[in-house]
Scaffold this motif. Structure first.
Motif, PDB file in Angstrom:
ATOM      1  N   THR A 116       0.950  -1.356   0.237  1.00 22.35           N
ATOM      2  CA  THR A 116       0.162  -0.422  -0.083  1.00 22.35           C
ATOM      3  C   THR A 116       0.747   1.417   0.658  1.00 22.35           C
ATOM      4  O   THR A 116       0.756   2.375  -0.258  1.00 22.35           O
ATOM      5  CB  THR A 116      -1.194  -0.142   0.965  1.00 22.35           C
ATOM      6  OG1 THR A 116      -0.255  -0.372   2.281  1.00 22.35           O
ATOM      7  CG2 THR A 116      -1.539  -1.078   0.963  1.00 22.35           C
ATOM      8  N   GLU A 117       2.392   1.407   0.679  1.00 19.18           N
ATOM      9  CA  GLU A 117       3.255   2.633   0.386  1.00 19.18           C
ATOM     10  C   GLU A 117       4.084   1.543  -0.296  1.00 19.18           C
ATOM     11  O   GLU A 117       5.176   0.162  -0.015  1.00 19.18           O
ATOM     12  CB  GLU A 117       3.696   2.656   1.793  1.00 19.18           C
ATOM     13  CG  GLU A 117       1.767   3.462   2.120  1.00 19.18           C
ATOM     14  CD  GLU A 117       1.551   4.486   1.541  1.00 19.18           C
ATOM     15  OE1 GLU A 117       2.623   5.445   1.049  1.00 19.18           O
ATOM     16  OE2 GLU A 117       1.047   5.132   2.067  1.00 19.18           O
TER      17      GLU A 117
ATOM     18  N   ARG B 290       8.210   3.978  -0.984  1.00 20.74           N
ATOM     19  CA  ARG B 290       9.456   4.298  -1.432  1.00 20.74           C
ATOM     20  C   ARG B 290      10.852   4.021  -1.544  1.00 20.74           C
ATOM     21  O   ARG B 290      11.472   2.840  -1.919  1.00 20.74           O
ATOM     22  CB  ARG B 290      10.118   5.040   0.045  1.00 20.74           C
ATOM     23  CG  ARG B 290       8.582   5.815   1.224  1.00 20.74           C
ATOM     24  CD  ARG B 290       7.641   6.473   1.175  1.00 20.74           C
ATOM     25  NE  ARG B 290       6.899   7.114   1.925  1.00 20.74           N
ATOM     26  CZ  ARG B 290       5.921   6.630   1.747  1.00 20.74           C
ATOM     27  NH1 ARG B 290       5.734   6.409   0.869  1.00 20.74           N
ATOM     28  NH2 ARG B 290       4.704   7.453   2.482  1.00 20.74           N
TER      29      ARG B 290
ATOM     30  N   LEU C  97       6.876   7.113   7.826  1.00 20.43           N
ATOM     31  CA  LEU C  97       7.084   5.787   7.009  1.00 20.43           C
ATOM     32  C   LEU C  97       6.008   4.725   7.955  1.00 20.43           C
ATOM     33  O   LEU C  97       4.535   4.082   7.641  1.00 20.43           O
ATOM     34  CB  LEU C  97       7.643   4.471   6.508  1.00 20.43           C
ATOM     35  CG  LEU C  97       7.362   3.774   5.816  1.00 20.43           C
ATOM     36  CD1 LEU C  97       6.799   3.806   4.050  1.00 20.43           C
ATOM     37  CD2 LEU C  97       8.391   2.895   4.940  1.00 20.43           C
TER      38      LEU C  97
ATOM     39  N   LEU D 227       1.308   3.478   7.387  1.00 23.89           N
ATOM     40  CA  LEU D 227       1.159   2.404   7.853  1.00 23.89           C
ATOM     41  C   LEU D 227      -0.390   1.903   8.665  1.00 23.89           C
ATOM     42  O   LEU D 227       0.071   2.144   9.905  1.00 23.89           O
ATOM     43  CB  LEU D 227       1.725   1.113   7.763  1.00 23.89           C
ATOM     44  CG  LEU D 227       2.240   1.002   6.914  1.00 23.89           C
ATOM     45  CD1 LEU D 227       4.007  -0.213   7.075  1.00 23.89           C
ATOM     46  CD2 LEU D 227       1.766   1.203   5.349  1.00 23.89           C
TER      47      LEU D 227
ATOM     48  N   ALA E  32       4.758  -2.156   2.971  1.00 20.28           N
ATOM     49  CA  ALA E  32       5.678  -1.484   2.144  1.00 20.28           C
ATOM     50  C   ALA E  32       6.418  -2.082   1.491  1.00 20.28           C
ATOM     51  O   ALA E  32       6.736  -2.954   1.962  1.00 20.28           O
ATOM     52  CB  ALA E  32       5.186  -0.524   3.326  1.00 20.28           C
TER      53      ALA E  32
END
Length: 220
Positions: A45-46, A48, A142, A146, A152
């Motif tokens: 869902t994330e 970086r 981060l 969440l 992530a």
């Protein structure tokens, strides 16, 4: 619980005019770890990535494997330490030599140790305490976005991963100086988040570089 997967970038171009580019091996490594994450069927869902070329290129390869909707926001806080500046200030300015990678590694190891010892008084543009705090805050930010059950993926570098693993084990400097040295290109480190905070549950997974892919196992 949430989960964060830290992926070290693929092999860079050691000894070349521009180190910050994936080698041909690094490109293959990215495809292998992309296939591994796809096999695990994790819904990220994330995402970086640091802003370094080798990190962004690894992210592009892996995200292509993960399919539509997989993205990674660029965040320079996930960048590696500046090895050129550190070696210039603490190691006599030694240059990478493709014919003697072990010799350069010895200089870098000694320079990193001196960088840590210098603390806030170090001569580098970014001191060790500043680097350690930068990556710690990047992780904390981060974790904060969440939600329960979300995952992530982060594309970063060995020094960042080693330092964060060390931080979670109670000794960031140990992580930089010891764990960093054994991080595998495109290895996977997994953290889980919950009410008790962030926990390191696996470090430097690289079974995806066994068997037929063993030729792709590299450490720099």
């Amino acid at each position: 619980m949430g989960a964060i997967h830290l992926i070290r970038h693929g092999q860079a171009s050691f000894g070349a005019a521009d180190y910050d580019q994936l080698s041909s091996t690094g490109i293959e490594q990215g495809a292998v770890v992309g296939a591994e994450l796809l096999r695990r069927k994790i819904r990220f869902t994330e995402g970086r990535t640091g802003s370094m070329a080798r990190q962004r290129a690894t992210a592009e390869i892996v995200l292509d494997w993960l399919g539509a909707g997989a993205t990674a926001k660029e965040d320079p806080r996930w960048n590696e330490y500046d090895h050129v500046d550190i070696v210039a200030r603490h190691g006599g300015g030694a240059l990478q030599d493709a014919n003697d990678p072990r010799g350069y590694q010895e200089v870098l190891d000694a320079s990193l140790a001196a960088w840590v010892r210098a603390g806030d008084d170090g001569p580098c543009a970014e001191t060790w305490p500043q680097f350690a705090e930068r990556v710690r805050v990047a992780l904390a930010d981060l974790v904060a976005v969440l939600r329960k059950g979300e995952s992530a993926v982060v594309f970063t570098s060995g020094g960042v991963i080693g330092t964060l693993a060390g931080h979670l084990l109670g000794d960031p400097a140990m992580g930089l100086l010891q764990l960093n040295r054994v991080t595998v290109n495109c290895g996977i480190t997994k953290l889980v988040t919950g009410r008790g905070g962030v926990t390191l549950v696996s470090f430097n997974e690289h079974a995806h570089f066994e068997g037929r892919a063993a030729r792709l196992l590299t450490y720099r």
